[in-house]
Design a protein around this motif. Structure first.
Motif, PDB file in Angstrom:
ATOM      1  N   MET A   1       7.997   3.902  10.744  1.00  0.00           N
ATOM      2  CA  MET A   1       8.281   2.667  11.473  1.00  0.00           C
ATOM      3  C   MET A   1       8.806   1.599  10.514  1.00  0.00           C
ATOM      4  SD  MET A   1       7.330   2.967  14.759  1.00  0.00           S
ATOM      5  CE  MET A   1       8.222   4.515  14.561  1.00  0.00           C
ATOM      6  N   GLU A   2       8.150   1.497   9.354  1.00  0.00           N
ATOM      7  CA  GLU A   2       8.512   0.440   8.404  1.00  0.00           C
ATOM      8  C   GLU A   2       9.912   0.645   7.835  1.00  0.00           C
ATOM      9  OE1 GLU A   2       9.104  -1.793   4.863  1.00  0.00           O
ATOM     10  OE2 GLU A   2       8.827   0.376   4.806  1.00  0.00           O
ATOM     11  N   ILE A   3      10.271   1.867   7.458  1.00  0.00           N
ATOM     12  CA  ILE A   3      11.570   2.057   6.820  1.00  0.00           C
ATOM     13  C   ILE A   3      12.722   1.906   7.810  1.00  0.00           C
ATOM     14  CG2 ILE A   3      10.576   3.547   5.044  1.00  0.00           C
ATOM     15  CD1 ILE A   3      11.869   5.944   6.421  1.00  0.00           C
ATOM     16  N   HIS A   4      12.419   1.957   9.119  1.00  0.00           N
ATOM     17  CA  HIS A   4      13.458   1.761  10.133  1.00  0.00           C
ATOM     18  C   HIS A   4      13.402   0.383  10.777  1.00  0.00           C
ATOM     19  CE1 HIS A   4      13.679   6.212   9.985  1.00  0.00           C
ATOM     20  NE2 HIS A   4      14.911   6.036  10.386  1.00  0.00           N
ATOM     21  N   CYS A   5      12.490  -0.477  10.337  1.00  0.00           N
ATOM     22  CA  CYS A   5      12.301  -1.755  11.031  1.00  0.00           C
ATOM     23  C   CYS A   5      13.449  -2.724  10.805  1.00  0.00           C
ATOM     24  CB  CYS A   5      10.974  -2.386  10.626  1.00  0.00           C
ATOM     25  SG  CYS A   5      10.958  -3.116   8.963  1.00  0.00           S
ATOM     26  N   GLY A   6      14.240  -2.510   9.759  1.00  0.00           N
ATOM     27  CA  GLY A   6      15.381  -3.381   9.511  1.00  0.00           C
ATOM     28  C   GLY A   6      15.050  -4.677   8.814  1.00  0.00           C
ATOM     29  N   MET A   7      13.801  -4.790   8.305  1.00  0.00           N
ATOM     30  CA  MET A   7      13.391  -6.018   7.638  1.00  0.00           C
ATOM     31  C   MET A   7      12.831  -5.710   6.251  1.00  0.00           C
ATOM     32  SD  MET A   7      11.521  -8.164  10.698  1.00  0.00           S
ATOM     33  CE  MET A   7      10.620  -6.754  11.324  1.00  0.00           C
ATOM     34  N   ASP A   8      13.083  -6.592   5.326  1.00  0.00           N
ATOM     35  CA  ASP A   8      12.523  -6.469   3.987  1.00  0.00           C
ATOM     36  C   ASP A   8      11.135  -7.106   3.997  1.00  0.00           C
ATOM     37  OD1 ASP A   8      11.831  -6.468   1.346  1.00  0.00           O
ATOM     38  OD2 ASP A   8      13.645  -7.433   0.607  1.00  0.00           O
ATOM     39  N   LEU A   9      10.107  -6.248   4.068  1.00  0.00           N
ATOM     40  CA  LEU A   9       8.729  -6.733   4.149  1.00  0.00           C
ATOM     41  C   LEU A   9       8.024  -6.687   2.799  1.00  0.00           C
ATOM     42  CD1 LEU A   9       7.640  -5.071   7.523  1.00  0.00           C
ATOM     43  CD2 LEU A   9       8.573  -7.355   7.132  1.00  0.00           C
ATOM     44  N   TRP A  10       8.744  -6.423   1.745  1.00  0.00           N
ATOM     45  CA  TRP A  10       8.214  -6.452   0.373  1.00  0.00           C
ATOM     46  C   TRP A  10       7.312  -5.267   0.045  1.00  0.00           C
ATOM     47  CZ3 TRP A  10       8.113  -9.712  -4.093  1.00  0.00           C
ATOM     48  CH2 TRP A  10       9.084 -10.709  -4.083  1.00  0.00           C
ATOM     49  N   LEU A  11       7.081  -4.356   0.975  1.00  0.00           N
ATOM     50  CA  LEU A  11       6.187  -3.231   0.688  1.00  0.00           C
ATOM     51  C   LEU A  11       6.732  -2.364  -0.432  1.00  0.00           C
ATOM     52  CD1 LEU A  11       5.050  -2.125   4.262  1.00  0.00           C
ATOM     53  CD2 LEU A  11       3.820  -3.513   2.587  1.00  0.00           C
ATOM     54  N   TRP A  12       8.057  -2.249  -0.519  1.00  0.00           N
ATOM     55  CA  TRP A  12       8.651  -1.395  -1.551  1.00  0.00           C
ATOM     56  C   TRP A  12       8.431  -1.987  -2.938  1.00  0.00           C
ATOM     57  CZ3 TRP A  12      12.827  -3.101  -4.584  1.00  0.00           C
ATOM     58  CH2 TRP A  12      13.410  -4.302  -4.180  1.00  0.00           C
ATOM     59  N   ARG A  13       8.155  -3.291  -3.002  1.00  0.00           N
ATOM     60  CA  ARG A  13       7.848  -3.896  -4.295  1.00  0.00           C
ATOM     61  C   ARG A  13       6.377  -3.722  -4.671  1.00  0.00           C
ATOM     62  NH1 ARG A  13      11.525  -7.501  -1.857  1.00  0.00           N
ATOM     63  NH2 ARG A  13      13.349  -8.014  -3.147  1.00  0.00           N
ATOM     64  N   LEU A  14       5.538  -3.428  -3.691  1.00  0.00           N
ATOM     65  CA  LEU A  14       4.096  -3.328  -3.924  1.00  0.00           C
ATOM     66  C   LEU A  14       3.624  -1.901  -4.152  1.00  0.00           C
ATOM     67  CD1 LEU A  14       2.934  -5.796  -1.103  1.00  0.00           C
ATOM     68  CD2 LEU A  14       3.348  -6.304  -3.520  1.00  0.00           C
ATOM     69  N   ILE A  15       4.340  -0.915  -3.601  1.00  0.00           N
ATOM     70  CA  ILE A  15       3.935   0.487  -3.700  1.00  0.00           C
ATOM     71  C   ILE A  15       4.857   1.197  -4.691  1.00  0.00           C
ATOM     72  CG2 ILE A  15       3.554   2.630  -2.426  1.00  0.00           C
ATOM     73  CD1 ILE A  15       3.243   0.919   0.096  1.00  0.00           C
ATOM     74  N   PRO A  16       4.308   1.768  -5.765  1.00  0.00           N
ATOM     75  CA  PRO A  16       5.154   2.423  -6.784  1.00  0.00           C
ATOM     76  C   PRO A  16       6.026   3.533  -6.189  1.00  0.00           C
ATOM     77  CG  PRO A  16       2.896   2.169  -7.585  1.00  0.00           C
ATOM     78  CD  PRO A  16       2.873   1.802  -6.126  1.00  0.00           C
ATOM     79  N   PHE A  17       7.304   3.517  -6.545  1.00  0.00           N
ATOM     80  CA  PHE A  17       8.275   4.551  -6.184  1.00  0.00           C
ATOM     81  C   PHE A  17       8.608   4.594  -4.689  1.00  0.00           C
ATOM     82  CE2 PHE A  17       5.668   6.255  -9.747  1.00  0.00           C
ATOM     83  CZ  PHE A  17       6.615   6.117 -10.746  1.00  0.00           C
ATOM     84  N   TYR A  18       8.102   3.648  -3.920  1.00  0.00           N
ATOM     85  CA  TYR A  18       8.360   3.617  -2.481  1.00  0.00           C
ATOM     86  C   TYR A  18       9.698   2.933  -2.220  1.00  0.00           C
ATOM     87  CZ  TYR A  18       7.546   2.527   2.502  1.00  0.00           C
ATOM     88  OH  TYR A  18       7.647   2.414   3.870  1.00  0.00           O
ATOM     89  N   GLY A  19      10.564   3.592  -1.431  1.00  0.00           N
ATOM     90  CA  GLY A  19      11.879   3.031  -1.158  1.00  0.00           C
ATOM     91  C   GLY A  19      11.853   1.915  -0.128  1.00  0.00           C
ATOM     92  N   GLY A  20      11.056   2.099   0.920  1.00  0.00           N
ATOM     93  CA  GLY A  20      10.908   1.072   1.936  1.00  0.00           C
ATOM     94  C   GLY A  20      12.133   0.877   2.814  1.00  0.00           C
ATOM     95  N   ALA A  21      12.061  -0.156   3.639  1.00  0.00           N
ATOM     96  CA  ALA A  21      13.126  -0.437   4.598  1.00  0.00           C
ATOM     97  C   ALA A  21      14.484  -0.705   3.939  1.00  0.00           C
ATOM     98  CB  ALA A  21      12.724  -1.602   5.487  1.00  0.00           C
ATOM     99  N   PRO A  22      14.568  -1.476   2.837  1.00  0.00           N
ATOM    100  CA  PRO A  22      15.901  -1.734   2.260  1.00  0.00           C
ATOM    101  C   PRO A  22      16.633  -0.465   1.845  1.00  0.00           C
ATOM    102  CG  PRO A  22      14.306  -3.305   1.407  1.00  0.00           C
ATOM    103  CD  PRO A  22      13.523  -2.274   2.171  1.00  0.00           C
ATOM    104  N   MET A  23      15.920   0.479   1.252  1.00  0.00           N
ATOM    105  CA  MET A  23      16.544   1.728   0.820  1.00  0.00           C
ATOM    106  C   MET A  23      17.094   2.507   2.013  1.00  0.00           C
ATOM    107  SD  MET A  23      14.730   4.930  -1.121  1.00  0.00           S
ATOM    108  CE  MET A  23      15.418   6.582  -1.064  1.00  0.00           C
ATOM    109  N   HIS A  24      16.288   2.639   3.069  1.00  0.00           N
ATOM    110  CA  HIS A  24      16.734   3.439   4.209  1.00  0.00           C
ATOM    111  C   HIS A  24      17.737   2.681   5.072  1.00  0.00           C
ATOM    112  CE1 HIS A  24      16.295   7.116   6.483  1.00  0.00           C
ATOM    113  NE2 HIS A  24      16.253   6.413   7.601  1.00  0.00           N
ATOM    114  N   GLU A  25      17.623   1.366   5.096  1.00  0.00           N
ATOM    115  CA  GLU A  25      18.614   0.561   5.827  1.00  0.00           C
ATOM    116  C   GLU A  25      19.999   0.777   5.237  1.00  0.00           C
ATOM    117  OE1 GLU A  25      19.418  -2.676   8.757  1.00  0.00           O
ATOM    118  OE2 GLU A  25      17.627  -1.472   8.335  1.00  0.00           O
TER     119      GLU A  25
END
Length: 335
Positions: free
Chosen positions: A247-271
């Motif tokens: 849900m998070e990686i497709h949400c279309g918003m930068d929620l900063w989770l990728w900066r908090l979790i090591p090696f996690y791409g997060g929404a910006p990467m998948h967007e």
């Protein structure tokens, strides 16, 4: 909202509810567990799942897998997907200003009606194909593997260990299958439907062709639990977490989770993958994209590149193995 998905959705709901209700099944919890612990709640759910037959076949594994995992995955899909839907509907500035692609074109691809239609399509596909077909196949594999569902629950350390292994297995399997799906010979038939939304939203995370749903999206998820012979409770935990971060990686918003979790791409990467098509094939982590030369750092929030777009230099796809997987040094470009 179009009506093309309403009929199969209603038929699927009626069929599944008829079976579950007629057999006395309910959601994986019991009202008798108000005082109990997680152990008691799990034991009550297992006891409720046992003792059912269909055509002379014991339905314990199908109920725990097909019905149970569907319920577990539905919680974050409906809850978190609904929260992100509310953000798009009400547009609160606190979250809406974190939108990576604030003005997708055409605007209709992110309309409220489109999101609801997408939700109906996903649920109907899951009920018509995911639960009966894939659920039965996974239940059979779990039965042959003799994966445990009774007895004491695994410790927190065991759950954490198996979830980490599952995430690593999933990320590798998804990267390979996802990049293969971008092969020019396969893309249109298998993966193009998922890329309908170049500016994705949470509910579009599971919007895919039947083949992609049954193979690319699901098979990697269960590689780790199968390898580790995880307890079924751990599979529930992993399924919940995996659906949540999808849900998070497709949400279309930068929620900063990728900066908090090591090696996690997060929404910006998948967007960026949805926008450019030929980079960032990983599901959760950045390992394989960096190793195989397909990683593209997402632009900063508010960068003009989110509006104008850019194309990667084909020389960046420098991995020989990766190029064999994708079949094209430049990757797939949407027409």
């Amino acid at each position: 909202i179009t009506t093309c998905h309403n009929t199969p959705l209603n038929l699927a709901l009626l069929w599944h509810l008829r079976y579950w209700v007629s057999n006395g099944l309910g959601p994986p919890h019991s009202h008798s567990n108000v005082n109990g612990t997680m152990e008691e709640a799990w034991g009550a759910w297992v006891e409720k799942a046992k003792g059912h037959e269909l055509g002379g076949v014991d339905m314990t594994y199908p109920i725990l897998i097909a019905f149970g995992l569907f319920c577990v995955a539905s919680i974050p899909y409906i809850l978190f997907g609904g929260l992100f839907f509310a953000v798009d509907y009400f547009q609160p500035s606190l979250f809406f200003r974190r939108r990576l692609q604030p003005n997708p074109k055409p605007a209709s691809v992110r309309s409220i009606a489109t999101m609801i239609d997408c939700f109906q399509a996903v649920v109907s596909h899951q009920l018509l194909f995911g639960v009966p077909w894939l659920g039965s196949a996974i239940a059979y594999v779990c039965f042959v593997r003799e994966m445990q569902f009774e007895g004491p629950l695994p410790s927190g350390v065991e759950v954490l260990r198996d979830v980490v292994v599952a995430a690593l297995f999933n990320d590798f399997g998804f990267y390979v299958l996802h990049r293969m799906a971008h092969h020019p010979a396969l893309y249109s038939a298998i993966h193009k439907k998922h890329h309908t939304y170049r500016a994705p939203f949470a509910w579009s995370s599971e919007f895919a062709s039947v083949f992609e749903l049954l193979v690319i999206d699901i098979v990697p998820v269960f590689l780790g639990p199968w390898f580790m012979k995880s307890h079924m409770f751990t599979m529930y935990v992993w399924t919940f977490l995996r659906t949540t971060y999808t849900m998070e990686i497709h949400c279309g918003m930068d929620l900063w989770l990728w900066r908090l979790i090591p090696f996690y791409g997060g929404a910006p990467m998948h967007e960026l993958h949805h926008k450019e098509f030929n980079c960032n094939y990983g599901d959760c982590f950045v390992f394989w994209d960096k190793l195989l030369g397909t990683y593209e750092p997402p632009p900063e929030l508010g960068s003009p590149l989110w509006q104008k777009g850019f194309r990667r230099d084909s020389s960046k796809n420098g991995s020989f193995i990766g190029n064999l997987i994708s079949g094209n040094r430049k990757g797939t470009k949407e027409q």
